[in-house]
Every structure is written in C-alpha cells, then in structure tokens.
Design a protein around this motif. Structure first.
Motif, PDB file in Angstrom:
ATOM      1  N   TYR A  33       2.549 -28.853   8.736  1.00 35.94           N
ATOM      2  CA  TYR A  33       3.040 -30.067   8.108  1.00 35.94           C
ATOM      3  C   TYR A  33       2.290 -31.272   8.664  1.00 35.94           C
ATOM      4  CZ  TYR A  33       7.091 -26.900   7.744  1.00 35.94           C
ATOM      5  OH  TYR A  33       7.913 -25.821   7.526  1.00 35.94           O
ATOM      6  N   TYR A  35       2.934 -35.472   8.973  1.00 38.66           N
ATOM      7  CA  TYR A  35       3.859 -36.590   8.853  1.00 38.66           C
ATOM      8  C   TYR A  35       3.149 -37.864   9.296  1.00 38.66           C
ATOM      9  CZ  TYR A  35       8.056 -33.697   8.230  1.00 38.66           C
ATOM     10  OH  TYR A  35       9.019 -32.839   7.739  1.00 38.66           O
ATOM     11  N   PHE A  45       7.380 -37.533   5.796  1.00 42.31           N
ATOM     12  CA  PHE A  45       6.664 -36.340   5.368  1.00 42.31           C
ATOM     13  C   PHE A  45       5.479 -36.705   4.478  1.00 42.31           C
ATOM     14  CE2 PHE A  45       6.052 -32.047   3.966  1.00 42.31           C
ATOM     15  CZ  PHE A  45       5.810 -32.099   2.608  1.00 42.31           C
ATOM     16  N   TYR A  48       2.628 -30.255   3.149  1.00 46.36           N
ATOM     17  CA  TYR A  48       3.025 -28.986   3.745  1.00 46.36           C
ATOM     18  C   TYR A  48       2.091 -27.876   3.268  1.00 46.36           C
ATOM     19  CZ  TYR A  48       5.628 -24.545   3.665  1.00 46.36           C
ATOM     20  OH  TYR A  48       6.005 -23.235   3.773  1.00 46.36           O
ATOM     21  N   LEU A  91       1.246 -37.335  12.576  1.00 43.02           N
ATOM     22  CA  LEU A  91       1.810 -36.209  13.319  1.00 43.02           C
ATOM     23  C   LEU A  91       1.616 -34.911  12.562  1.00 43.02           C
ATOM     24  CD1 LEU A  91       5.146 -37.997  14.163  1.00 43.02           C
ATOM     25  CD2 LEU A  91       3.556 -37.197  15.900  1.00 43.02           C
ATOM     26  N   SER A 100      13.897 -20.700  11.354  1.00 41.98           N
ATOM     27  CA  SER A 100      14.370 -21.662  10.368  1.00 41.98           C
ATOM     28  C   SER A 100      13.223 -22.577   9.932  1.00 41.98           C
ATOM     29  CB  SER A 100      15.492 -22.512  10.961  1.00 41.98           C
ATOM     30  OG  SER A 100      15.710 -23.662  10.195  1.00 41.98           O
ATOM     31  N   PRO A 101      13.084 -22.815   8.632  1.00 40.43           N
ATOM     32  CA  PRO A 101      11.994 -23.692   8.180  1.00 40.43           C
ATOM     33  C   PRO A 101      12.141 -25.127   8.645  1.00 40.43           C
ATOM     34  CG  PRO A 101      13.409 -23.050   6.356  1.00 40.43           C
ATOM     35  CD  PRO A 101      13.833 -22.230   7.520  1.00 40.43           C
ATOM     36  N   GLY A 102      13.310 -25.476   9.169  1.00 40.43           N
ATOM     37  CA  GLY A 102      13.477 -26.829   9.698  1.00 40.43           C
ATOM     38  C   GLY A 102      13.188 -26.932  11.179  1.00 40.43           C
ATOM     39  N   GLU A 103      12.821 -25.830  11.800  1.00 38.90           N
ATOM     40  CA  GLU A 103      12.546 -25.812  13.234  1.00 38.90           C
ATOM     41  C   GLU A 103      11.052 -25.993  13.434  1.00 38.90           C
ATOM     42  OE1 GLU A 103      14.323 -22.518  15.233  1.00 38.90           O
ATOM     43  OE2 GLU A 103      13.172 -22.851  17.070  1.00 38.90           O
ATOM     44  N   LEU A 104      10.639 -27.233  13.544  1.00 39.25           N
ATOM     45  CA  LEU A 104       9.233 -27.586  13.631  1.00 39.25           C
ATOM     46  C   LEU A 104       8.817 -27.898  15.058  1.00 39.25           C
ATOM     47  CD1 LEU A 104       9.715 -27.831  10.580  1.00 39.25           C
ATOM     48  CD2 LEU A 104       8.414 -29.950  10.604  1.00 39.25           C
ATOM     49  N   PHE A 106       6.088 -30.163  16.875  1.00 33.20           N
ATOM     50  CA  PHE A 106       5.197 -31.277  16.608  1.00 33.20           C
ATOM     51  C   PHE A 106       4.139 -31.410  17.698  1.00 33.20           C
ATOM     52  CE2 PHE A 106       6.759 -33.825  13.049  1.00 33.20           C
ATOM     53  CZ  PHE A 106       8.017 -33.275  12.850  1.00 33.20           C
ATOM     54  N   GLY A 107       2.976 -31.913  17.280  1.00 32.35           N
ATOM     55  CA  GLY A 107       1.956 -32.307  18.237  1.00 32.35           C
ATOM     56  C   GLY A 107       2.231 -33.710  18.752  1.00 32.35           C
TER      57      GLY A 107
ATOM     58  N   TYR B  34      20.289 -30.785  11.383  1.00 35.54           N
ATOM     59  CA  TYR B  34      19.281 -30.622  12.421  1.00 35.54           C
ATOM     60  C   TYR B  34      19.278 -31.850  13.328  1.00 35.54           C
ATOM     61  CZ  TYR B  34      17.012 -26.722   9.984  1.00 35.54           C
ATOM     62  OH  TYR B  34      16.730 -25.513   9.408  1.00 35.54           O
ATOM     63  N   TYR B  36      16.712 -33.680  16.215  1.00 37.23           N
ATOM     64  CA  TYR B  36      15.444 -33.792  16.913  1.00 37.23           C
ATOM     65  C   TYR B  36      15.528 -34.993  17.853  1.00 37.23           C
ATOM     66  CZ  TYR B  36      12.733 -30.544  14.036  1.00 37.23           C
ATOM     67  OH  TYR B  36      12.219 -29.423  13.432  1.00 37.23           O
TER      68      TYR B  36
END
Lengths: 115, 111
Positions: A33, A35, A45, A48, A91, A100-104, A106-107, B34, B36
C-alpha cells in the motif's frame, strides 16, 4: 521481520521536477500500500497492490502519480511535474495474505519537500 | 466507511492505565475496529483490532461496547514511549483495502 524499507527518507526538489520513491516490503508480504500524510493529518490512502497487480487507486492519485510493483516485490511511486501541494510524507505499508487485511506494517516514510 | 470520533488530545501519568475512547455510532455489522498509533517521525504501527468481542494482546486491550457504537483502547501501564497519536479506524471486513485514518488522539504520557 526486517521491516518495510523506504528510500530515500528525505527528498527536496524544485517544482516541476520528477521524483521517485522506492518501497521494499517485508518478504512474503503479498499486499503493498501507498499512503500520503500531510502535517497534522492522518495518512490518506493512495493505492494498493496485490502481488504485481494494482487493484485499487484513490482519487488522490492524479495523472502525475504512477505506482508500479513489477515483480510483486518492491514498489516505486513516481510523481511527475511536482507541485508544492505534493509536499508530504509518503508512506508504504505491506501485509500478509494470512493475516487480517487491516493489519498493515508501515515503513518510516519518505518525506518530500517541493520548493 | 463508518466515521470515528476521538478526543484530539489526552494526558496520562506514567505507570497508570491510559484509556483512549472512540465513538463509531454508525458502524455496520461487518465492520471491524482497528487501532493504530504513530510515534513522532515514524510510520503508523498496528496495535489491535476486533469485531465485537473484547481483545487483548501484548500491547493493549480493546473493549467494544455491546451495541458496538464505541470502543476503548487500554494501555495498562503507560510509559513515556507510549506518547503518540492513536488512531481508531473502522473497516469493512469483507471488502476494500484502504484504512481511513481520522485525526486521532494525541496521547501525552507524563512522568
């Protein structure tokens, strides 16, 4: 996990120049992804990828923006003819197919300043 | 996507529990909550997520009300390193690949 790696961390450019950012996701993460985050705001966003396929793009991703993930590993985000409004933190994030697809993950981001 | 409402800022004493509220009164039945956080100059970090049951992991606990219209993220023993912006996000479980971040809550942990 070695983490999501982004390069360069900082880029200063003049208006009208092209810039390219690179993202190396965590190995075996098939989702990637991009961002954008401006000062004081939450990340927004942009796009993707699942493997090499770009499956979703935000309306924020104007014609001057292009993202690729040619071999399903690293990704690049290019901004052509930069404008001062493009100044932001870009990002990259990745995630695993079995989570989970929401568990990202990030760099640290690539900060762009357009003069 | 359902929208979330969070207080813009909160303070917490070091060693005490930090309870961060989030209102998501328009959440749909298939939308997950969620959380974060983003420490200054770093990328966001995933903390926890849940659908309707309370969840706990090594970082935090997530308490979701029975009507699912609000939730609370609990950091049981806040440390100075927990100072960050905390984002509460609702996301459909079966569609869409973007997370919509709001303004978040800026948590300041004080000695």
């Amino acid at each position: 996990d070695t983490g999501v790696s982004q390069d360069p961390r900082h880029k200063i450019t003049k208006r009208g120049q092209n810039v390219t950012f690179r993202c190396d996701p965590i190995s075996e993460h098939n989702r990637l992804y991009w961002y954008r985050q401006t000062l004081g705001q939450g990340p927004e966003f942009l796009t993707y990828f699942q493997n090499e396929a770009q499956l979703e793009k935000s309306r924020l991703l104007s014609d001057r923006f292009s993202a690729e993930r040619p071999k399903g590993s690293f990704s690049t985000l290019e901004i052509q003819r930069t404008e001062q409004g493009d100044s932001a933190m870009y990002l990259c994030a990745s995630s695993r197919r079995d989570r989970s697809p929401g568990e990202l993950f990030f760099g640290e981001g690539s900060r762009l300043t357009v003069l | 996507d359902a929208k979330t409402t969070q207080p813009p800022s909160m303070d917490c004493a070091e060693g005490r529990a930090a309870n961060l509220p989030c209102n998501h009164s328009t959440i749909s039945g298939n939308e997950y909550v969620y959380w974060y956080r983003q420490i200054h100059s770093q990328g966001p970090q995933y903390i926890i997520h849940g659908l309707k049951n309370n969840e706990t992991n090594e970082m935090a606990s997530l308490i979701i009300t029975e009507d699912r219209k609000s939730s609370t993220l609990i950091l049981p023993h806040a440390t100075l390193r927990d100072t960050a912006v905390y984002y509460c996000i609702v996301r459909p479980g079966d569609a869409g690949n973007m997370l919509t971040f709001g303004g978040g809550t800026r948590l300041m942990v004080k000695p």
